[in-house]
Scaffold this motif. Structure first.
Motif: not given
Length: 162
Positions: A17-31
């Motif tokens: 869930y946290l990984k997906q949430l981080a992807r939703n917040y950011t525009s790049s995979e590294m971020a």
């Protein structure tokens, strides 16, 4: 030891869930990876603040959200600071200083046509004083300073547009 294992199980249950949430917040995979890792570190370092039995998903999501917002604000400030000190802008400022001085002088002449109650806050503000310092100097409230500056700017905008 049992509490640590329970906390570790809570984290493990929310990693996807946290990984997906981080992807939703950011525009790049590294971020997203950086945000995710920072969040997990922050969760671990603040585990003593978490109360067992409360909503871990909401708590960890809030940590990620706050990290994202704080990082966004830092990046925005850096962009503004670097734009201010951009070499091209400094060079163009130097090259056009005569024209800018004329514009500044015209603006000052218009400011001096205003009543002192309106011209003094503007002059102090453009000299680098804060609203608080201007209010203290003039013996008025900060709200009054802001109101007078707003009115003065509106008047100047009308005068300079004509």
């Amino acid at each position: 030891m049992d509490v640590i294992m329970n906390f570790e199980a809570l984290i493990d249950s929310q990693l996807i869930y946290l990984k997906q949430l981080a992807r939703n917040y950011t525009s790049s995979e590294m971020a997203a990876d950086d945000l995710f890792q920072d969040t997990v570190v922050r969760i671990w370092s603040n585990q003593d603040k978490f109360e067992m039995g409360t909503n871990f998903k909401a708590w960890s999501s809030m940590i990620m959200r706050n990290l994202f917002i704080n990082d966004y604000r830092k990046q925005k400030k850096r962009r503004n600071d670097s734009a201010y000190y951009d070499e091209e802008k400094i060079e163009s400022h130097i090259e056009n200083s005569g024209e800018q001085k004329m514009i500044y002088d015209d603006l000052l002449n218009e400011i001096h046509t205003l009543a002192t109650n309106y011209s003094k806050p503007l002059e102090l503000f453009y000299e680098g004083f804060s609203y608080r310092e201007i209010a203290e100097d003039m013996g008025i409230s900060i709200g009054t300073v802001k109101s007078r500056m707003h009115s003065a700017r509106g008047y100047l905008k009308q005068r300079l547009a004509s």
